[in-house]
Design an enzyme around this catalytic site. Sequence first.
Site, PDB file in Angstrom:
ATOM      1  N   SER A 106      30.479  75.106 -42.911  1.00 41.19           N
ATOM      2  CA  SER A 106      30.145  75.169 -41.484  1.00 41.19           C
ATOM      3  C   SER A 106      28.852  74.439 -41.129  1.00 41.19           C
ATOM      4  O   SER A 106      27.847  75.039 -40.731  1.00 41.19           O
ATOM      5  CB  SER A 106      30.092  76.632 -41.063  1.00 41.19           C
ATOM      6  N   ARG A 163      24.129  66.339 -40.999  1.00 41.25           N
ATOM      7  CA  ARG A 163      22.798  66.920 -41.212  1.00 41.25           C
ATOM      8  C   ARG A 163      22.960  68.389 -41.538  1.00 41.25           C
ATOM      9  O   ARG A 163      23.917  69.031 -41.106  1.00 41.25           O
ATOM     10  CB  ARG A 163      21.928  66.766 -39.970  1.00 41.25           C
ATOM     11  N   ASP A 214      33.774  76.690 -39.422  1.00 40.21           N
ATOM     12  CA  ASP A 214      34.107  78.091 -39.097  1.00 40.21           C
ATOM     13  C   ASP A 214      34.675  78.260 -37.683  1.00 40.21           C
ATOM     14  O   ASP A 214      35.522  79.119 -37.440  1.00 40.21           O
ATOM     15  CB  ASP A 214      32.891  79.023 -39.303  1.00 40.21           C
TER      16      ASP A 214
HETATM   17  C1  BGC Z   1      26.634  74.437 -37.620  1.00 45.88           C
HETATM   18  C2  BGC Z   1      28.074  74.535 -37.195  1.00 45.88           C
HETATM   19  C3  BGC Z   1      28.559  75.949 -37.366  1.00 45.88           C
HETATM   20  C4  BGC Z   1      27.627  76.933 -36.676  1.00 45.88           C
HETATM   21  C5  BGC Z   1      28.057  78.375 -36.851  1.00 45.88           C
HETATM   22  C6  BGC Z   1      25.788  75.497 -36.930  1.00 45.88           C
HETATM   23  O1  BGC Z   1      24.489  75.467 -37.415  1.00 45.88           O
HETATM   24  O2  BGC Z   1      26.125  73.156 -37.319  1.00 45.88           O
HETATM   25  O3  BGC Z   1      28.874  73.654 -37.949  1.00 45.88           O
HETATM   26  O4  BGC Z   1      29.847  76.042 -36.828  1.00 45.88           O
HETATM   27  O5  BGC Z   1      26.324  76.790 -37.166  1.00 45.88           O
HETATM   28  O6  BGC Z   1      28.128  78.721 -38.185  1.00 45.88           O
END
Ligand code: BGC
Length: 540
Positions: A209, A224, A262
Amino acid sequence: MAPQLRYVLLSPSPMAQARPHLLRRAVAWPATTCTLPTPKGLHRTINPLRSVACSSDVTNPPRRKGSMADVPKDLMDCITDLEKLFTVDKQRINELCDEFVKEFEKGLTEEGSSIPQLPTWVLGFPNGEEKGTYLALDMGGTNLRVCEITLMGHGKFDILQSKYRMDPSVKTSTAEELFGYIADCLKQFVHDHHEGVVKEELHLGFTFSYPCDQHAIDHGILQRWTKGFDVKGVEGVDVVPLFEAALKEKGVPIKLTALINDTTGALIASNYAHPDTKMGVIFGTGCNAAYMEVAENIPKVAKHNLPPDTPMAINCEWGAAFSDRPDVLPRTKYDVIIDKESPRPGQQAFEKMIAGLYLGEVFRLALLDLHQQGHIFLGQSVAKLQTSYTIDTEILSLIELDPFENLRETIDVLETKLGIQCNEQEAKLVRRLAELIGTRSARLSACGVAAIAKKAGLTKCKVGADGSVFNLYPHFKARGAEALRDIFGDAGDDIDIVHAEDGSGVGAALIAALTLERVKAAGLSRECMLRKGVSHAAVS
Ligand code: BGC
């Protein structure tokens, strides 16, 4: 009154039949997902198919200003200043929502925007009849979860899962260490549940995620790190070969079929159980959303020549929104400090204002500032308040839940957690600050949801939401619902934000299942279909 939850339990799996106590305990478990430890660390989870919120809290947030009559003028002035700093009023939330829609649209073009709008190659919703057994791997911030999921059709599923603690040092380690650790956990799972042997047809969905550029569903270049991760050697690199190399080195006989976010998992898993779910959102340590577009609305995938009506789940990565636009998203001086001191300054501006990782830090910085200006906690040592990230979001929750007019619990929390003695008037300021920070988070979160609804033309739907802030923070849902009404009037109630199904587990399994179905339908081998970047071939 707490929301009431209604459970529909699945018929017991052979394992649960052998151990009937597992089901009995599940019925009594008061959480939305019932995870039951067994002596071997094995877990059986019952699917709470539907949670129905009945409390008025879900629609009307409480107004708990209480009596401020005894609060001295100096503290009242501080409270007024904090209210000005943190309030996102009706006009601002509407303006912000419109800016969001523009950024969402731009993000789908080659031109790009502060919101990445990443195509995921998840090409449609499940039909609810998907079946089979799949592995899912969920790399969260604190735990690693490995699940074996059996999809049983009719929106039902069964999970066997193990959790492995992720040492905080892994967050700042190297690619080899991170993926080596993940491979070790998978090996352990295979050893515990399959005596070390995996049937060839067991496919894995990996919930990773973080923002990844995907040209196919089984690869992803990490743009990133977010959420405080800073593992060297991964940014700008395809994470799948790193993961597969670690599996190979450790001799783990598993193949990755899909790399997912996620939010996409929450979207697909919730739609599997409730087909009227059109968005998946996470309000937890980080925050983000996913929804379904059609190819003709995504100019940046035009080169792939997909049929125009091809559905494509979009991972918005809205945490990055307006990082370069403080004019649109005004930040307080506390938000600016958090950003500057984070491992990735200048990134994830929206997330740093609303996600669970940061709420306690905003609170800490505001209290410290007021102390340093000589308004509160006079003559006391505030050593704990001077240490970054000492205040967990849970402390704000406890303060907001304080039921007493004299704020006894707030005073106790400050003493036990921070070593600070505070009087009743100071406690009133402290509670108001927690309310303001929690309300800003909920309203901005709902603003993102409203903007997706506007962009995608959704007027009535469910939004599957998950994450610690959504599930645990007091009044988050009611404050969000109020913000939706500020934007859409009464029609705001038709955008119904409900608890998501297990996206990172069941969602990952479903996406693996959907991917393999497409591979089969196209008559292609798995390797030809996925790795060569032609994951869309089967839709034409
Ligand atoms: C990430 C996402 C993720 C979200 C919730 C963010 O920091 O960049 O990809 O879906 O957190 O987990």
